[in-house]
Write an enzyme that holds these catalytic residues in place. Structure first.
Site, mmCIF file in Angstrom:
data_model
loop_
_atom_site.group_PDB
_atom_site.id
_atom_site.type_symbol
_atom_site.label_atom_id
_atom_site.label_comp_id
_atom_site.label_asym_id
_atom_site.label_seq_id
_atom_site.Cartn_x
_atom_site.Cartn_y
_atom_site.Cartn_z
ATOM 1 N N ARG A 209 0.832 -1.097 -0.017
ATOM 2 C CA ARG A 209 -0.021 0.101 0.039
ATOM 3 C C ARG A 209 0.784 1.029 -0.234
ATOM 4 N NH1 ARG A 209 -3.632 -3.186 3.118
ATOM 5 N NH2 ARG A 209 -2.744 -2.917 5.044
ATOM 6 N N PHE A 225 -11.311 -4.755 -6.063
ATOM 7 C CA PHE A 225 -11.259 -5.719 -4.773
ATOM 8 C C PHE A 225 -10.683 -4.921 -3.573
ATOM 9 C CE2 PHE A 225 -10.364 -8.300 -8.577
ATOM 10 C CZ PHE A 225 -11.186 -9.198 -8.655
ATOM 11 N N SER A 248 -17.502 -5.737 -3.802
ATOM 12 C CA SER A 248 -18.789 -6.480 -3.704
ATOM 13 C C SER A 248 -19.329 -6.442 -2.595
ATOM 14 C CB SER A 248 -18.592 -7.866 -4.345
ATOM 15 O OG SER A 248 -17.821 -8.586 -3.622
ATOM 16 N N ASP A 297 -6.351 -6.667 -6.551
ATOM 17 C CA ASP A 297 -6.157 -7.560 -5.128
ATOM 18 C C ASP A 297 -7.225 -8.585 -4.698
ATOM 19 O OD1 ASP A 297 -4.751 -8.568 -2.862
ATOM 20 O OD2 ASP A 297 -5.414 -6.770 -1.711
ATOM 21 N N CYS A 337 -2.919 -13.949 -3.883
ATOM 22 C CA CYS A 337 -2.774 -14.685 -2.750
ATOM 23 C C CYS A 337 -2.967 -16.189 -2.615
ATOM 24 C CB CYS A 337 -3.429 -13.708 -1.551
ATOM 25 S SG CYS A 337 -5.314 -13.789 -1.697
HETATM 26 N N1 SAH Z 1 -6.828 -4.713 -1.052
HETATM 27 C C1 SAH Z 1 -7.524 -4.903 0.283
HETATM 28 C C2 SAH Z 1 -7.794 -6.493 0.489
HETATM 29 C C3 SAH Z 1 -8.651 -7.044 -0.516
HETATM 30 S S1 SAH Z 1 -9.249 -8.720 -0.169
HETATM 31 C C4 SAH Z 1 -6.622 -4.420 1.279
HETATM 32 O O1 SAH Z 1 -5.513 -3.799 1.096
HETATM 33 O O2 SAH Z 1 -7.393 -4.303 2.593
HETATM 34 C C5 SAH Z 1 -10.244 -9.000 -1.445
HETATM 35 C C6 SAH Z 1 -11.799 -8.379 -1.705
HETATM 36 O O3 SAH Z 1 -12.316 -8.791 -2.679
HETATM 37 C C7 SAH Z 1 -12.541 -8.599 -0.389
HETATM 38 O O4 SAH Z 1 -12.883 -7.425 0.252
HETATM 39 C C8 SAH Z 1 -13.976 -9.247 -0.970
HETATM 40 O O5 SAH Z 1 -14.901 -8.936 -0.702
HETATM 41 C C9 SAH Z 1 -13.739 -8.681 -2.541
HETATM 42 N N2 SAH Z 1 -14.333 -9.447 -3.747
HETATM 43 C C10 SAH Z 1 -14.519 -10.898 -3.575
HETATM 44 N N3 SAH Z 1 -14.775 -10.953 -5.047
HETATM 45 C C11 SAH Z 1 -15.186 -9.974 -5.474
HETATM 46 C C12 SAH Z 1 -15.644 -9.875 -6.855
HETATM 47 N N4 SAH Z 1 -15.867 -10.548 -8.022
HETATM 48 N N5 SAH Z 1 -15.986 -8.321 -7.170
HETATM 49 C C13 SAH Z 1 -15.698 -7.484 -6.013
HETATM 50 N N6 SAH Z 1 -15.099 -7.732 -5.006
HETATM 51 C C14 SAH Z 1 -15.037 -9.018 -4.644
#
Ligand code: SAH
Length: 393
Positions: A209, A225, A248, A297, A337
């Protein structure tokens, strides 16, 4: 002491100090879940002390390779003290009060994950051994780490493989933990340790980040995400022109908005969109939208090697769309991940996406998990997060 005897020739991985003993390597074993067993090779030589997991394919996890070391309260105190001393010495400890304190196997305590969010600890007991020593571990943590409360999030899927029921709630102390305030490099975040994903925040991405923050000045940013806005808010703090964050989960977006409001930044530059990233990227492509910095991510598409094929398709899909959405000179910070997807495979997927997008691209940097998530060299399974910073020409 009960004993686990290995089949002839099956002591090799233990000799390399790998902490897992698979059921196929076991000649005979007996005991109750979590009990400490003496591990012997087929000739009767004692190799280790390990915790018994009768229900799991990982039949035992090694506590120590020193046959003279007793597994008692002192053992746990010692391991916890070492792990905390390691974190205290990290440069990041001067810039945040949220760190992973114990990273399971890589800190010598298989199945135990503990994250610190300021004065609240979150613990996950993910194997029969640490489950059996739960009270001892909680007492040690309270004493050594110093905290107001310990919230338990033993609700990860892997507990099922150990035959353990989920357990969620305060293990020590009690206070409102739905919004634990933390500081990360001067930015304020609220962590929902009770209902948030994993233990509430993705500490493994902390340094990445910061990288994104350092690259964001003047750029039109898309954070795919977004969860609770970690990358989006870091990019804004780094001077992004505008940030669109796609996620989402409604509860995650609620916290994301609170996080944005908790910082002295121009909130009007950020748009949070509740949507499926796959669908949203297509819509943006059809609208001919352009970005200068895109972060992807996603959650782990392939927890194990079995799901790799579908996962590879999903990674390629989003990376292809992102590369199309990037303006020339734009940057893609893309992550995986998935334990089942190696760094090499991930790079080849992204290369395939660039080729299909007709985009000349090059890798500027590689990303991994932050240093409070150490990976023991004898335990490569501990490495899961990989990422690439890609420049589109
Ligand atoms: N980058 C963030 C962590 C991401 S974790 C950070 O630094 O804090 C992955 C995220 O993707 C989760 O919040 C999950 O709810 C979301 N997610 C999973 N599938 C998804 C989709 N198809 N579309 C949008 N978000 C999604």
């Amino acid at each position: 002491m009960n004993v686990l005897v290995l089949k002839p020739g099956r002591e090799k991985s233990l000799k390399r100090r790998h902490p897992w003993i698979f059921s196929g390597a076991v000649e005979k074993a007996g005991g109750t879940p979590g009990e400490t067993l003496e591990v012997r090779d087929s000739s009767g030589k004692v190799l280790a002390h390990a915790a018994y997991s009768p229900k799991s394919q990982i039949r035992a996890r090694v506590w120590t390779f020193d046959p003279g070391e007793a597994i008692d309260a002192g053992f746990f105190r010692n391991r916890i003290e070492k792990a905390l001393a390691l974190r205290d010495a990290l440069p990041a400890a001067k810039h945040t009060n949220a760190l992973r304190l114990l990273n399971g196997e890589s800190d010598g305590l298989p199945g135990l994950v503990v994250d610190r969010y300021a004065d609240v600890l979150v613990a996950q007991f993910l194997a029969a051994g640490v489950e059996r020593w739960r009270d001892t571990i909680l007492d040690s943590l309270t004493e050594i780490a110093g905290c107001e409360a310990i919230f338990e999030r033993s609700d990860a899927e892997v507990r099922k493989l150990e035959g353990l029921e989920p357990r969620v709630g305060f293990a020590r102390g009690n206070r409102n933990a739905a919004r634990c305030p933390i500081i990360e490099y001067g930015l304020n975040f609220r962590v929902d340790v009770e209902q948030g994903q994993k233990t509430g925040f993705f500490l493994d991405q902390r340094e990445n980040r910061q990288r994104v923050r350092a690259l964001a000045a003047g750029r039109e940013v898309l954070d795919g995400f977004s969860y609770t806005g970690g990358f989006a808010i870091s990019a804004l703090a780094g001077g992004a022109k505008r940030v669109t964050a796609v996620e989402s989960s409604a509860p995650a977006l609620e916290v994301a908005k609170e996080n944005l409001a908790a910082n002295p930044l121009d909130a009007s530059k950020v748009e949070f969109v509740q949507a499926d990233v796959f669908a949203r990227l297509r819509t943006l492509r059809d609208q001919n939208a352009k970005y200068d910095l895109i972060i992807l991510d996603p959650p782990k598409f392939a927890p194990t090697a079995a799901q790799v094929k579908n996962a590879a398709r999903a990674y390629k899909d989003i990376n292809l769309l992102a590369l199309k959405l990037l303006a020339p000179g734009g940057l893609l910070a893309t992550f995986s991940c998935s334990g089942g997807v190696s760094a090499e495979l991930f790079q080849s997927i992204v290369a395939g996406a660039a080729a299909d997008a007709g985009a000349g691209a090059k890798i500027l940097e590689r990303f991994g998990a932050a240093a409070d998530h150490p990976v023991a060299l004898e335990f490569p399974e501990g490495e899961y997060l990989k990422g690439l910073l890609v420049l589109k020409r």
